[in-house]
Write a protein that holds these residues in place. Structure first.
Motif, PDB file in Angstrom:
ATOM      1  N   ARG A  75      49.486  37.045  37.230  1.00 32.99           N
ATOM      2  CA  ARG A  75      50.237  37.304  35.991  1.00 32.99           C
ATOM      3  C   ARG A  75      50.065  36.088  35.092  1.00 32.99           C
ATOM      4  O   ARG A  75      50.161  34.946  35.551  1.00 32.99           O
ATOM      5  CB  ARG A  75      51.710  37.560  36.277  1.00 32.99           C
ATOM      6  CG  ARG A  75      51.933  38.819  37.108  1.00 32.99           C
ATOM      7  CD  ARG A  75      53.375  39.189  37.289  1.00 32.99           C
ATOM      8  NE  ARG A  75      54.116  38.062  37.865  1.00 32.99           N
ATOM      9  CZ  ARG A  75      55.429  37.920  37.770  1.00 32.99           C
ATOM     10  NH1 ARG A  75      56.159  38.796  37.115  1.00 32.99           N
ATOM     11  NH2 ARG A  75      56.034  36.883  38.317  1.00 32.99           N
ATOM     12  N   VAL A  76      49.783  36.333  33.817  1.00 31.20           N
ATOM     13  CA  VAL A  76      49.559  35.265  32.853  1.00 31.20           C
ATOM     14  C   VAL A  76      50.690  35.317  31.819  1.00 31.20           C
ATOM     15  O   VAL A  76      51.007  36.379  31.295  1.00 31.20           O
ATOM     16  CB  VAL A  76      48.191  35.420  32.156  1.00 31.20           C
ATOM     17  CG1 VAL A  76      47.946  34.285  31.168  1.00 31.20           C
ATOM     18  CG2 VAL A  76      47.066  35.485  33.191  1.00 31.20           C
ATOM     19  N   PHE A  77      51.277  34.136  31.562  1.00 24.68           N
ATOM     20  CA  PHE A  77      52.399  34.047  30.634  1.00 24.68           C
ATOM     21  C   PHE A  77      52.094  33.078  29.499  1.00 24.68           C
ATOM     22  O   PHE A  77      51.436  32.060  29.704  1.00 24.68           O
ATOM     23  CB  PHE A  77      53.659  33.532  31.350  1.00 24.68           C
ATOM     24  CG  PHE A  77      54.128  34.438  32.453  1.00 24.68           C
ATOM     25  CD1 PHE A  77      54.911  35.546  32.178  1.00 24.68           C
ATOM     26  CD2 PHE A  77      53.785  34.177  33.775  1.00 24.68           C
ATOM     27  CE1 PHE A  77      55.345  36.373  33.194  1.00 24.68           C
ATOM     28  CE2 PHE A  77      54.216  34.997  34.797  1.00 24.68           C
ATOM     29  CZ  PHE A  77      55.001  36.103  34.508  1.00 24.68           C
ATOM     30  N   GLU A  78      52.606  33.395  28.323  1.00 24.78           N
ATOM     31  CA  GLU A  78      52.602  32.448  27.213  1.00 24.78           C
ATOM     32  C   GLU A  78      53.924  31.703  27.278  1.00 24.78           C
ATOM     33  O   GLU A  78      54.974  32.304  27.501  1.00 24.78           O
ATOM     34  CB  GLU A  78      52.489  33.181  25.880  1.00 24.78           C
ATOM     35  CG  GLU A  78      52.510  32.254  24.684  1.00 24.78           C
ATOM     36  CD  GLU A  78      52.423  32.978  23.355  1.00 24.78           C
ATOM     37  OE1 GLU A  78      52.758  32.353  22.338  1.00 24.78           O
ATOM     38  OE2 GLU A  78      52.029  34.155  23.326  1.00 24.78           O
ATOM     39  N   THR A  84      49.456  33.239  40.653  1.00 23.71           N
ATOM     40  CA  THR A  84      48.756  34.116  41.584  1.00 23.71           C
ATOM     41  C   THR A  84      49.591  34.339  42.841  1.00 23.71           C
ATOM     42  O   THR A  84      50.048  33.388  43.465  1.00 23.71           O
ATOM     43  CB  THR A  84      47.407  33.485  42.006  1.00 23.71           C
ATOM     44  OG1 THR A  84      46.656  33.186  40.837  1.00 23.71           O
ATOM     45  CG2 THR A  84      46.625  34.434  42.894  1.00 23.71           C
ATOM     46  N   ASN A  85      49.791  35.595  43.203  1.00 27.26           N
ATOM     47  CA  ASN A  85      50.452  35.940  44.450  1.00 27.26           C
ATOM     48  C   ASN A  85      49.427  35.732  45.558  1.00 27.26           C
ATOM     49  O   ASN A  85      48.405  36.424  45.608  1.00 27.26           O
ATOM     50  CB  ASN A  85      50.931  37.395  44.412  1.00 27.26           C
ATOM     51  CG  ASN A  85      51.653  37.796  45.667  1.00 27.26           C
ATOM     52  OD1 ASN A  85      51.209  37.515  46.775  1.00 27.26           O
ATOM     53  ND2 ASN A  85      52.761  38.481  45.498  1.00 27.26           N
ATOM     54  N   THR A 125      51.245  37.963  29.038  1.00 20.92           N
ATOM     55  CA  THR A 125      50.109  38.374  28.220  1.00 20.92           C
ATOM     56  C   THR A 125      49.050  39.149  28.986  1.00 20.92           C
ATOM     57  O   THR A 125      48.230  39.827  28.380  1.00 20.92           O
ATOM     58  CB  THR A 125      49.426  37.150  27.571  1.00 20.92           C
ATOM     59  OG1 THR A 125      48.968  36.278  28.596  1.00 20.92           O
ATOM     60  CG2 THR A 125      50.390  36.422  26.650  1.00 20.92           C
ATOM     61  N   ASP A 126      49.069  39.033  30.319  1.00 20.71           N
ATOM     62  CA  ASP A 126      48.050  39.744  31.094  1.00 20.71           C
ATOM     63  C   ASP A 126      48.516  39.870  32.542  1.00 20.71           C
ATOM     64  O   ASP A 126      49.376  39.118  33.000  1.00 20.71           O
ATOM     65  CB  ASP A 126      46.725  38.978  31.053  1.00 20.71           C
ATOM     66  CG  ASP A 126      45.520  39.844  31.383  1.00 20.71           C
ATOM     67  OD1 ASP A 126      45.684  41.055  31.637  1.00 20.71           O
ATOM     68  OD2 ASP A 126      44.390  39.310  31.394  1.00 20.71           O
TER      69      ASP A 126
END
Length: 111
Positions: free
Chosen positions: A76-79, A68-69, A90-91
């Motif tokens: 931003r969500v990462f795998e 989260t900024n 991913t999102d």
């Protein structure tokens, strides 16, 4: 660092233990949707699909991380793979009412 082991000597979180547990879970297909007193409630098809993926990946689990900024509320969500490397994003979304939530947190806990 010490890590807990199970009765078979598998280390907690290890691919070996994950695969053994996946094999156990994959015997539960006949229990999908049936009442259960286990903590997770009834088994679901999605749950067993996830354990099938873990099994097919030799017990290696991928993980998700959310970043989260703190200035904008953009998330931003990462795998990530089993080594922690980013596989893909991913999102991405912005938190609702972020400015008000941030202000309340600052008031409650300080900057």
């Amino acid at each position: 660092m010490r890590v807990a082991t199970d009765k078979k000597g598998h280390k907690q979180g290890s691919a070996e233990k994950n695969k053994a547990y996946a094999e156990k879970m994959l015997t539960k297909h006949d229990k999908i949707g049936k009442p259960s007193n286990r903590i997770g409630g009834p088994y679901t098809a999605q749950e067993l699909e996830l354990w099938q993926e873990v099994h097919d990946n030799d017990g290696r689990k991928n993980h998700m991380s959310a970043h989260t900024n703190t200035e904008t509320g953009q998330v931003r969500v990462f795998e990530r793979d089993h080594k922690g490397n980013i596989v893909k994003q991913t999102d991405e979304f912005k938190l609702d009412d972020f400015a008000a939530t941030k202000q309340k947190l600052i008031e409650e806990f300080g900057e």
